[in-house]
Write a protein that holds these residues in place. Structure first.
Motif, PDB file in Angstrom:
ATOM      1  N   LEU A  24       0.813  -1.214   0.000  1.00  0.00           N
ATOM      2  CA  LEU A  24       0.000   0.000   0.000  1.00  0.00           C
ATOM      3  C   LEU A  24       0.849   1.267   0.000  1.00  0.00           C
ATOM      4  O   LEU A  24       0.607   2.184  -0.787  1.00  0.00           O
ATOM      5  CB  LEU A  24      -0.963   0.008   1.188  1.00  0.00           C
ATOM      6  N   GLU A  25       1.851   1.323   0.837  1.00  0.00           N
ATOM      7  CA  GLU A  25       2.691   2.519   0.916  1.00  0.00           C
ATOM      8  C   GLU A  25       3.417   2.776  -0.404  1.00  0.00           C
ATOM      9  O   GLU A  25       3.511   3.918  -0.865  1.00  0.00           O
ATOM     10  CB  GLU A  25       3.701   2.380   2.057  1.00  0.00           C
ATOM     11  N   ALA A  29       2.913   6.017  -2.860  1.00  0.00           N
ATOM     12  CA  ALA A  29       4.081   6.791  -3.280  1.00  0.00           C
ATOM     13  C   ALA A  29       4.140   6.903  -4.800  1.00  0.00           C
ATOM     14  O   ALA A  29       4.517   7.949  -5.343  1.00  0.00           O
ATOM     15  CB  ALA A  29       5.360   6.155  -2.744  1.00  0.00           C
ATOM     16  N   ALA A  30       3.745   5.845  -5.493  1.00  0.00           N
ATOM     17  CA  ALA A  30       3.740   5.864  -6.961  1.00  0.00           C
ATOM     18  C   ALA A  30       2.789   6.928  -7.490  1.00  0.00           C
ATOM     19  O   ALA A  30       3.028   7.520  -8.549  1.00  0.00           O
ATOM     20  CB  ALA A  30       3.363   4.495  -7.509  1.00  0.00           C
ATOM     21  N   LEU A  31       1.715   7.195  -6.745  1.00  0.00           N
ATOM     22  CA  LEU A  31       0.734   8.191  -7.192  1.00  0.00           C
ATOM     23  C   LEU A  31       1.266   9.623  -7.096  1.00  0.00           C
ATOM     24  O   LEU A  31       0.654  10.539  -7.644  1.00  0.00           O
ATOM     25  CB  LEU A  31      -0.551   8.068  -6.382  1.00  0.00           C
ATOM     26  N   LEU A  32       2.391   9.814  -6.429  1.00  0.00           N
ATOM     27  CA  LEU A  32       2.990  11.145  -6.350  1.00  0.00           C
ATOM     28  C   LEU A  32       3.724  11.509  -7.638  1.00  0.00           C
ATOM     29  O   LEU A  32       3.936  12.684  -7.916  1.00  0.00           O
ATOM     30  CB  LEU A  32       3.959  11.220  -5.162  1.00  0.00           C
ATOM     31  N   ALA A  33       4.088  10.503  -8.411  1.00  0.00           N
ATOM     32  CA  ALA A  33       4.819  10.728  -9.663  1.00  0.00           C
ATOM     33  C   ALA A  33       3.833  10.900 -10.822  1.00  0.00           C
ATOM     34  O   ALA A  33       2.749  10.312 -10.816  1.00  0.00           O
ATOM     35  CB  ALA A  33       5.745   9.555  -9.940  1.00  0.00           C
ATOM     36  N   GLY A  36       2.604   7.637 -12.255  1.00  0.00           N
ATOM     37  CA  GLY A  36       1.627   6.987 -11.391  1.00  0.00           C
ATOM     38  C   GLY A  36       0.257   7.617 -11.527  1.00  0.00           C
ATOM     39  O   GLY A  36      -0.764   6.924 -11.572  1.00  0.00           O
ATOM     40  N   GLN A  37       0.220   8.930 -11.621  1.00  0.00           N
ATOM     41  CA  GLN A  37      -1.052   9.637 -11.802  1.00  0.00           C
ATOM     42  C   GLN A  37      -1.673   9.310 -13.149  1.00  0.00           C
ATOM     43  O   GLN A  37      -2.893   9.133 -13.265  1.00  0.00           O
ATOM     44  CB  GLN A  37      -0.828  11.144 -11.656  1.00  0.00           C
ATOM     45  N   GLN A  38      -0.835   9.185 -14.158  1.00  0.00           N
ATOM     46  CA  GLN A  38      -1.336   8.823 -15.483  1.00  0.00           C
ATOM     47  C   GLN A  38      -1.896   7.401 -15.475  1.00  0.00           C
ATOM     48  O   GLN A  38      -2.941   7.135 -16.061  1.00  0.00           O
ATOM     49  CB  GLN A  38      -0.236   8.952 -16.532  1.00  0.00           C
ATOM     50  N   ALA A  39      -1.191   6.493 -14.805  1.00  0.00           N
ATOM     51  CA  ALA A  39      -1.669   5.112 -14.704  1.00  0.00           C
ATOM     52  C   ALA A  39      -3.006   5.070 -13.972  1.00  0.00           C
ATOM     53  O   ALA A  39      -3.936   4.374 -14.392  1.00  0.00           O
ATOM     54  CB  ALA A  39      -0.636   4.239 -13.992  1.00  0.00           C
ATOM     55  N   TRP A  40      -3.127   5.828 -12.877  1.00  0.00           N
ATOM     56  CA  TRP A  40      -4.368   5.890 -12.103  1.00  0.00           C
ATOM     57  C   TRP A  40      -5.521   6.334 -13.008  1.00  0.00           C
ATOM     58  O   TRP A  40      -6.583   5.708 -13.038  1.00  0.00           O
ATOM     59  CB  TRP A  40      -4.172   6.858 -10.939  1.00  0.00           C
TER      60      TRP A  40
END
Length: 73
Positions: A24-25, A29-33, A36-40
């Motif tokens: 989870l952590e 953290a990946a969503l900060l990049a 990661g946001q694009q993948a989300w």
């Protein structure tokens, strides 16, 4: 393992609600990049499209054409 691929797997698991406590952590953290946001965003767009397509009728003969293509492979 490829870091980019691992990041996408973590984000995918998070979107699907299948993330382990241990990861989870890292997923958050990946969503900060930007990647990661694009993948989300991509995984949510795919999910939205699939939900919209549920129950949508397929074109005539779709099943037969798909079976033929699979047989050809």
């Amino acid at each position: 393992m490829d870091t980019y691929k691992k990041m996408r797997e973590l984000v995918s698991a998070l979107v699907d609600g299948e993330i382990s406590d241990a990861d989870l952590e890292l997923a958050l953290a990946a969503l900060l990049a930007p990647d990661g946001q694009q993948a989300w965003a991509s995984y949510h767009t795919i999910g939205d499209a699939l939900r919209e397509a549920e129950g949508a009728p397929l074109s005539g003969g779709f099943g037969a054409r798909l079976a033929a293509r699979l047989d050809a492979e």
